[in-house]
Enzyme design. Sequence first.
Site, mmCIF file in Angstrom:
data_model
loop_
_atom_site.group_PDB
_atom_site.id
_atom_site.type_symbol
_atom_site.label_atom_id
_atom_site.label_comp_id
_atom_site.label_asym_id
_atom_site.label_seq_id
_atom_site.Cartn_x
_atom_site.Cartn_y
_atom_site.Cartn_z
ATOM 1 N N ARG A 37 9.351 -6.096 -119.515
ATOM 2 C CA ARG A 37 8.816 -7.360 -120.057
ATOM 3 C C ARG A 37 9.732 -7.956 -121.124
ATOM 4 O O ARG A 37 9.261 -8.541 -122.098
ATOM 5 C CB ARG A 37 7.413 -7.158 -120.657
ATOM 6 C CG ARG A 37 6.377 -6.740 -119.638
ATOM 7 C CD ARG A 37 4.965 -7.181 -120.074
ATOM 8 N NE ARG A 37 3.988 -6.539 -119.218
ATOM 9 C CZ ARG A 37 3.022 -5.733 -119.640
ATOM 10 N NH1 ARG A 37 2.868 -5.504 -120.925
ATOM 11 N NH2 ARG A 37 2.186 -5.177 -118.792
ATOM 12 N N ARG A 41 6.354 -13.243 -123.679
ATOM 13 C CA ARG A 41 5.687 -14.088 -124.667
ATOM 14 C C ARG A 41 6.037 -13.756 -126.111
ATOM 15 O O ARG A 41 5.660 -14.482 -127.022
ATOM 16 C CB ARG A 41 4.164 -13.981 -124.483
ATOM 17 C CG ARG A 41 3.673 -14.658 -123.222
ATOM 18 C CD ARG A 41 2.208 -14.382 -122.996
ATOM 19 N NE ARG A 41 1.943 -12.974 -122.730
ATOM 20 C CZ ARG A 41 0.744 -12.436 -122.611
ATOM 21 N NH1 ARG A 41 -0.327 -13.194 -122.755
ATOM 22 N NH2 ARG A 41 0.602 -11.155 -122.346
ATOM 23 N N ARG A 50 7.244 -22.083 -121.043
ATOM 24 C CA ARG A 50 6.072 -21.869 -120.196
ATOM 25 C C ARG A 50 4.899 -22.777 -120.557
ATOM 26 O O ARG A 50 3.940 -22.885 -119.801
ATOM 27 C CB ARG A 50 5.600 -20.399 -120.339
ATOM 28 C CG ARG A 50 6.348 -19.422 -119.464
ATOM 29 C CD ARG A 50 5.600 -19.048 -118.194
ATOM 30 N NE ARG A 50 4.273 -18.506 -118.423
ATOM 31 C CZ ARG A 50 3.149 -19.133 -118.167
ATOM 32 N NH1 ARG A 50 3.174 -20.347 -117.683
ATOM 33 N NH2 ARG A 50 1.986 -18.554 -118.380
ATOM 34 N N ASP A 86 6.305 -11.691 -110.868
ATOM 35 C CA ASP A 86 5.073 -10.933 -111.078
ATOM 36 C C ASP A 86 4.818 -10.062 -109.854
ATOM 37 O O ASP A 86 5.156 -10.465 -108.742
ATOM 38 C CB ASP A 86 3.896 -11.889 -111.299
ATOM 39 C CG ASP A 86 2.678 -11.157 -111.837
ATOM 40 O OD1 ASP A 86 1.838 -10.704 -111.025
ATOM 41 O OD2 ASP A 86 2.571 -10.999 -113.068
ATOM 42 N N TYR A 164 -5.422 -3.853 -107.518
ATOM 43 C CA TYR A 164 -5.664 -5.240 -107.960
ATOM 44 C C TYR A 164 -6.428 -6.034 -106.902
ATOM 45 O O TYR A 164 -7.322 -6.816 -107.212
ATOM 46 C CB TYR A 164 -4.340 -5.962 -108.229
ATOM 47 C CG TYR A 164 -3.808 -5.803 -109.630
ATOM 48 C CD1 TYR A 164 -4.495 -6.344 -110.724
ATOM 49 C CD2 TYR A 164 -2.610 -5.142 -109.872
ATOM 50 C CE1 TYR A 164 -3.998 -6.226 -112.017
ATOM 51 C CE2 TYR A 164 -2.102 -5.019 -111.163
ATOM 52 C CZ TYR A 164 -2.805 -5.554 -112.225
ATOM 53 O OH TYR A 164 -2.316 -5.436 -113.496
#
Length: 367
Positions: A37, A41, A50, A86, A164
């Site tokens: 990552r 963010r 973004r 992703d 998921y």
Amino acid sequence: ICSFIRSPKGFPKLKNDTFLRAARGEETEHTPVWCMRQAGRYLPEFRETRAAQDFFATCRSPKLCCELTLQPLRRFPLDAAIIFSDILVVPQALGMEVVMVPGKGPTFTEPLKEVEDLLKLRQKVDVTAELGYVFQAITLTRHSLEGRVPLIGFSGAPWTLMSYMIEGGGSTTMAKAKSWLYRHPEASHRLLRLLADVVTDYLVGQVAAGAQALQLFESHAGHLGPEQFQDFALPYIRDISQAVKSKLKEEALPLVPMIIFAKDAHYALRDLARAGYEVVGLDWTIRPQEARAQTGKDVTLQGNLDPCALYAPKEKIGELVKKMLEGFGTQRYIANLGHGLYPDMNPEHVGAFVEAVHAHSRHINKH
């Protein structure tokens, strides 16, 4: 920001191959380092890029993926880039709808509830048609990196993707997905096989597009015990490495190093070391010496500083890195965190981590 050159051939010459050499078990002057990552963010420029975009719309824009992949490399002397994407683009390629819900995370509008729901999935997936935007992002980014560092491609592993698709999003117990393994073992294997086939084609396509290494994320390994892991995760992890390698050979593509990262799967480290991957990634809950003892001398290890260590003062980060390097040794080793960076982390502390790995490993190598 990134200029797109159509031909995936004629990539710029690689200037820093430390990460690739470590992955292949060759000697390195310093220990290479990258962060899971690392495009994320915690960077203000990432949040700015973004800001107005839907998450999956960003994933489908090669230009934005390229920009986000390059951002951390403008700040830190990292030894590898990982394409911004992703793992849930694979279920999307199978025809499932996934949306990013603010404050909640990825959410499937119609998760798999009954075995019959498997019939709704695409049984044959043309990865170029469904995931070509990822391939374009990789080619564009590989050119835009100008050979600075290698580019890593990735995918989620079948069990993690399956969990998921059944849970419909994140879960603390994975009880719905695990209940399938107990109640519907045959259907579970059918789904896992379908996912493994798509993941294989997807990873091969990433190499064709310019990826120089591949990481498979089995992020939900820790929800399985040793027996279920043996039955429902490991066989597909093994199949993927074998199938990817044989397809790369068939298509005369480069045989790139592959990394398996199975979070919380200490119970399976011996098996993972023999699953056909050059590198085994580790979470932060295992001691370096113990991991070495279990994996043997023929694989490179990657990891495993606790991500929360980056909240510590910079000097402390340096001490923890030094201790980690002493535990793993500087060779056949790629420094990383034991999981991804968190959104509230201070970029300066990420820089301190990267610089400490380089400085301490060079010092240890000299002495």
